[in-house]
Design a protein around this motif. Structure first.
Motif, PDB file in Angstrom:
ATOM      1  N   HIS A  80       0.801  -1.222   0.000  1.00  0.00           N
ATOM      2  CA  HIS A  80       0.000   0.000   0.000  1.00  0.00           C
ATOM      3  C   HIS A  80       0.833   1.271   0.000  1.00  0.00           C
ATOM      4  O   HIS A  80       0.379   2.296  -0.463  1.00  0.00           O
ATOM      5  CB  HIS A  80      -0.960  -0.023   1.195  1.00  0.00           C
ATOM      6  N   THR A  81       2.023   1.222   0.502  1.00  0.00           N
ATOM      7  CA  THR A  81       2.823   2.440   0.556  1.00  0.00           C
ATOM      8  C   THR A  81       4.223   2.181   0.021  1.00  0.00           C
ATOM      9  O   THR A  81       4.772   1.105   0.197  1.00  0.00           O
ATOM     10  CB  THR A  81       2.888   2.997   1.993  1.00  0.00           C
ATOM     11  N   ALA A  82       4.774   3.167  -0.649  1.00  0.00           N
ATOM     12  CA  ALA A  82       6.114   3.027  -1.202  1.00  0.00           C
ATOM     13  C   ALA A  82       7.170   3.586  -0.253  1.00  0.00           C
ATOM     14  O   ALA A  82       8.286   3.098  -0.207  1.00  0.00           O
ATOM     15  CB  ALA A  82       6.208   3.738  -2.553  1.00  0.00           C
ATOM     16  N   PHE A  83       6.796   4.604   0.506  1.00  0.00           N
ATOM     17  CA  PHE A  83       7.772   5.219   1.392  1.00  0.00           C
ATOM     18  C   PHE A  83       8.081   4.262   2.536  1.00  0.00           C
ATOM     19  O   PHE A  83       7.203   3.785   3.231  1.00  0.00           O
ATOM     20  CB  PHE A  83       7.261   6.554   1.946  1.00  0.00           C
ATOM     21  N   GLY A  84       9.336   3.958   2.687  1.00  0.00           N
ATOM     22  CA  GLY A  84       9.760   3.002   3.706  1.00  0.00           C
ATOM     23  C   GLY A  84       9.903   1.590   3.173  1.00  0.00           C
ATOM     24  O   GLY A  84      10.417   0.723   3.860  1.00  0.00           O
ATOM     25  N   THR A  85       9.455   1.360   1.953  1.00  0.00           N
ATOM     26  CA  THR A  85       9.540   0.020   1.382  1.00  0.00           C
ATOM     27  C   THR A  85      10.296  -0.018   0.057  1.00  0.00           C
ATOM     28  O   THR A  85      10.687  -1.076  -0.388  1.00  0.00           O
ATOM     29  CB  THR A  85       8.136  -0.575   1.141  1.00  0.00           C
ATOM     30  N   ASN A  86      10.505   1.143  -0.570  1.00  0.00           N
ATOM     31  CA  ASN A  86      11.166   1.191  -1.869  1.00  0.00           C
ATOM     32  C   ASN A  86      12.204   2.310  -1.851  1.00  0.00           C
ATOM     33  O   ASN A  86      11.846   3.488  -1.710  1.00  0.00           O
ATOM     34  CB  ASN A  86      10.125   1.418  -2.972  1.00  0.00           C
ATOM     35  N   GLN A  87      13.467   1.950  -1.989  1.00  0.00           N
ATOM     36  CA  GLN A  87      14.557   2.932  -1.885  1.00  0.00           C
ATOM     37  C   GLN A  87      14.473   4.018  -2.953  1.00  0.00           C
ATOM     38  O   GLN A  87      14.717   5.195  -2.669  1.00  0.00           O
ATOM     39  CB  GLN A  87      15.915   2.217  -1.963  1.00  0.00           C
ATOM     40  N   CYS A  88      14.120   3.645  -4.160  1.00  0.00           N
ATOM     41  CA  CYS A  88      13.994   4.615  -5.253  1.00  0.00           C
ATOM     42  C   CYS A  88      12.938   5.662  -4.906  1.00  0.00           C
ATOM     43  O   CYS A  88      13.179   6.866  -5.000  1.00  0.00           O
ATOM     44  CB  CYS A  88      13.639   3.878  -6.547  1.00  0.00           C
ATOM     45  N   ALA A  89      11.764   5.213  -4.490  1.00  0.00           N
ATOM     46  CA  ALA A  89      10.684   6.140  -4.138  1.00  0.00           C
ATOM     47  C   ALA A  89      11.063   6.979  -2.923  1.00  0.00           C
ATOM     48  O   ALA A  89      10.754   8.182  -2.868  1.00  0.00           O
ATOM     49  CB  ALA A  89       9.397   5.370  -3.875  1.00  0.00           C
ATOM     50  N   MET A  90      11.726   6.374  -1.966  1.00  0.00           N
ATOM     51  CA  MET A  90      12.134   7.117  -0.774  1.00  0.00           C
ATOM     52  C   MET A  90      13.074   8.264  -1.132  1.00  0.00           C
ATOM     53  O   MET A  90      12.923   9.379  -0.619  1.00  0.00           O
ATOM     54  CB  MET A  90      12.787   6.184   0.248  1.00  0.00           C
ATOM     55  N   ARG A  91      14.030   8.023  -2.013  1.00  0.00           N
ATOM     56  CA  ARG A  91      14.956   9.092  -2.427  1.00  0.00           C
ATOM     57  C   ARG A  91      14.197  10.239  -3.085  1.00  0.00           C
ATOM     58  O   ARG A  91      14.450  11.410  -2.811  1.00  0.00           O
ATOM     59  CB  ARG A  91      16.014   8.541  -3.379  1.00  0.00           C
ATOM     60  N   ILE A  92      13.242   9.899  -3.959  1.00  0.00           N
ATOM     61  CA  ILE A  92      12.476  10.929  -4.667  1.00  0.00           C
ATOM     62  C   ILE A  92      11.617  11.728  -3.688  1.00  0.00           C
ATOM     63  O   ILE A  92      11.580  12.963  -3.738  1.00  0.00           O
ATOM     64  CB  ILE A  92      11.614  10.290  -5.773  1.00  0.00           C
ATOM     65  N   VAL A  93      10.916  11.042  -2.790  1.00  0.00           N
ATOM     66  CA  VAL A  93      10.049  11.716  -1.819  1.00  0.00           C
ATOM     67  C   VAL A  93      10.880  12.578  -0.869  1.00  0.00           C
ATOM     68  O   VAL A  93      10.516  13.726  -0.586  1.00  0.00           O
ATOM     69  CB  VAL A  93       9.193  10.698  -1.037  1.00  0.00           C
TER      70      VAL A  93
END
Length: 109
Positions: A80-93
């Motif tokens: 359900h969430t990308a932040f905290g689970t996907n490094q690529c998305a975390m860097r962008i956010v």
């Protein structure tokens, strides 16, 4: 629609949240108008996961398109969430929130 979503359900909690909707006694109605078109210096960041049963990726695509001034980050994931689970998305956010720096274009993670 529910049958389509069921193939993405990977956790019982998500299935439990969808269950009441399958037996709702009335037809859906739209009480929400179109999203406002934004004229912004910094685009809105929209993040969506390809396998999210709670908020399907098509919804994220529509939100980004309707907002106009938006960047879509599409994450290949079954959660359900990308932040905290996907490094690529975390860097962008993080770059977006800390430096007010969105990606130059829609991005796949």
């Amino acid at each position: 629609e529910l049958e389509h979503l069921c193939r993405y359900i990977t956790r019982p909690a998500i299935a439990n949240e969808l269950r009441p909707c399958a037996f709702w006694p009335t037809e859906p109605t739209s009480i929400v108008g179109p999203a406002p078109r934004l004229e912004r210096e910094i685009p809105v960041l929209v993040v969506g996961n390809t396998g999210d049963a709670a908020t399907p990726i098509d919804n994220a695509r529509r939100v980004a398109a309707e907002l106009g001034a938006a960047r879509l980050v599409t994450v290949d994931g079954e959660y359900h969430t990308a932040f905290g689970t996907n490094q690529c998305a975390m860097r962008i956010v993080e770059r977006y929130l800390i430096d007010a720096s969105p990606p130059d274009a829609d991005t796949d993670c």
